[in-house]
Scaffold this active site. Sequence first.
Site, short mmCIF file in Angstrom:
data_model
loop_
_atom_site.label_atom_id
_atom_site.label_comp_id
_atom_site.label_asym_id
_atom_site.label_seq_id
_atom_site.Cartn_x
_atom_site.Cartn_y
_atom_site.Cartn_z
N PHE A 263 0.82 -1.22 0.00
CA PHE A 263 0.00 0.00 0.00
C PHE A 263 0.85 1.26 0.00
O PHE A 263 0.36 2.34 0.31
CB PHE A 263 -0.98 0.01 1.18
CG PHE A 263 -1.68 -1.30 1.39
CD1 PHE A 263 -2.43 -1.85 0.38
CD2 PHE A 263 -1.58 -1.98 2.58
CE1 PHE A 263 -3.08 -3.06 0.54
CE2 PHE A 263 -2.21 -3.20 2.76
CZ PHE A 263 -2.97 -3.74 1.74
N GLU A 726 -5.36 1.40 -7.80
CA GLU A 726 -5.68 2.44 -6.83
C GLU A 726 -7.01 3.13 -7.03
O GLU A 726 -7.51 3.81 -6.13
CB GLU A 726 -4.55 3.48 -6.82
CG GLU A 726 -3.32 2.96 -6.10
CD GLU A 726 -2.05 3.68 -6.48
OE1 GLU A 726 -1.49 4.34 -5.60
OE2 GLU A 726 -1.64 3.58 -7.62
#
Length: 771
Positions: A263, A726
């Site tokens: 992430f 994303e």
Amino acid sequence: MTDNSELWSEAIGRPVNRVEGSDKVTGRARYAADTNLPDVQHAVMVQSTVSHGRVTRDSLIAATDRARSAPGVTGVLSPLNCPALHTLPADLTWDLPLERRPPLSDLTVQHRGQHLALVVADTLENAQYAASLMDLTYDELPALLTARDVLDGPSHEDSGPIVRSGVYQPDHFVKLEEEKLQDHRGPADEPIDGVKVTARYTTPENAHYPIELASTIARWDGDHLTVHDTTRWIAGERQTLATYLGIPVDNIRIIAPLVGGAFGSKSFMWMHVVLCAVAARMTGRAVKLVLPRAQMFTSTGHRPPTEQHLSLVADAQTRLTSIEHHTLTETSTIAHFCEPTGLSTRFLYQSPRMVVSHSVARVHRPTPCFMRGPGEAPGLFALEVAMDELAHALGVDPLQLRITNYAAADQASGRPWSEAHLLECYRQGADRFGWEHRPHQPRSLRRDGVLVGWGMATATYPGRRMPAGCRVHTRTDGTVEFSSATHEVGTGVRTVMTQIAADSTGLQLPQVVFYSGDSDFPTAPYSGASQTTAAVGSAVFAAGLEWKRRLLEYLVADRDSPCSGFELSALDIRAGYVVSAHADRPVSTVATLLAAADSGLLDHLTFTSSSGGAPEDGPMSQSFGAHFCEVEVDEELGRASVTRWVAAMDCGRVINPKLARSQVVGGITFGLGMALLEDMPYDPGTGHALGEYYVPTHADVPSFDITFVDGADTHLTEFGARGVGEIGICGVPAAVANAVFHATGRRLRDLPITIENLLSPFSETHQDRSS
């Protein structure tokens, strides 16, 4: 030729299972920390417990002596004995979150959790015990812990090239000079007439919290260093390590077989990696360092908090006449990073006046970095809630306001979109959700005694692509191996690359293999910015086409080949067969031809190729989407539950629908945590963490309806794909906040939305302030 659609079906577009999926669920998959090396030593980091000051030399000497005398200790690395490390050049630090100050270079402390020593011992338990003996004392200094502390306090000049203070305004986002962080277009002054919404929005610090901890194993063989690491930027880590250590890049090998989530936290080389390498050289043994969960919060980056001020003005026809978006965010005193919240604002909605700015305050906190959806995730929260506020003030449907102000081209550059289907995302998402039945007035829907609200938001994320390389190796059994120094971070990269390789070569999926995670492979960019499919996929696609061309040219030229004398243009490879437009059946199987081939052909079919970055001219590549959600709010318990989610996404050609859906679901779940749970509270005086960090669980996940608008973006890639990673999170917190407003009438502009926001009885004071 007989048609058999199943035989000749393409791999791209099929919901193929992960190629490493079986290994993962059976425990055969191996990550960095699973690497077994003989006589490995274990390291534990000792970190600062204050936010600003200087560790006293006497306490460090005494603490080091205590640790060295503990059982099994083979070394203690600290500022007292750490070899001088080189400073990174400006091109690696001036617009990237790589720290200017080498670790353990002095006794000063710039943030809580700063590395102060590394203890190495024969077992993990012995290293942990020895590290616990290193109690340090400090000459503590006042700490600036928030951007407001810096902005509202006395002005500070930069104290030097390494440690800096004050507030600054960066020009652009990382290396992307066209993505301006300061932008003013149109009239100088805001329009006087029209309906105006002005508000302040805040997002807190968010932690990455991947399942896999940051893990490093370093081993020296003479002057050559091998590092097994949890990284998603092999090439960058190799270059950074070489610079710190002052050795040639070719003397370093980075191996990252699988990465268990990141992430953003594993996008760059953090200081513990170089210290592990230094410790391995100091002890002459392989050294293994696994950061515990608590140290992950201070050692591997985070999303910095933001304070955003938005002002929207619309005319009587509900068309925007002005947009202003100003952001205040934070970075550390020893590295640069700006959360680029206003980038999407610059182009998402049509407006003749656009003002965007970003100010970054240097605070005594750890260095922030990219986190899933950097800029877009917090920025779209503010913009999309402001759009909802404006729609309510105008008395129009929030979806209709967005359609009215749809931007058909990139306003920042003036270039058209390569493929843009946002309006179709709006239509499909609204139809599947049943948006037409949404009442305009808040507090109009109830179910089983609780309030129900419907909210929506726009999603967007750039279509990016950087240069990448790919190696092809052909085996005698007919298997073709592709390899690139990219990374499998749990998103299905190996699977997607296998599908692209199969289609570009014309082989079947079992006939191709894709390897990643080793710096010995051709270089690839970091696995971030949703670009791996476009970047590495383009290299794989080009390599596959080149492999097919080489084989067919050889078969036509070889007198002993069954294709001898054929026209090259009439030949193709499909599903592992060599086929001809002039024959009603396949000429031969590729496997048969390769099994009979001599070493010369196999060598000819073993090569390295590369692909370039995104085209610098022509249309712009951008992904879009629309989120629609339903929430239930129980005001007696102060609980908001997201019960239903519909998302329609435009991400170019979808390579693998199963993996793409999983990516979007994961992104939405990430966004739910950002909206309702995730926060890193700190003591305002000391900077020490308070409480726990909550993330969504299965109980927090709604039912999902995910659909993709299929539009191939052949401007960005030959096979039409853009990244999916994303965009799923982008707009999610805003959709939740807008649904909560629709349910309760409370306009919540600060994340996360807490029990305290929802528990108090409804009153007129909670009404939307823009009404």
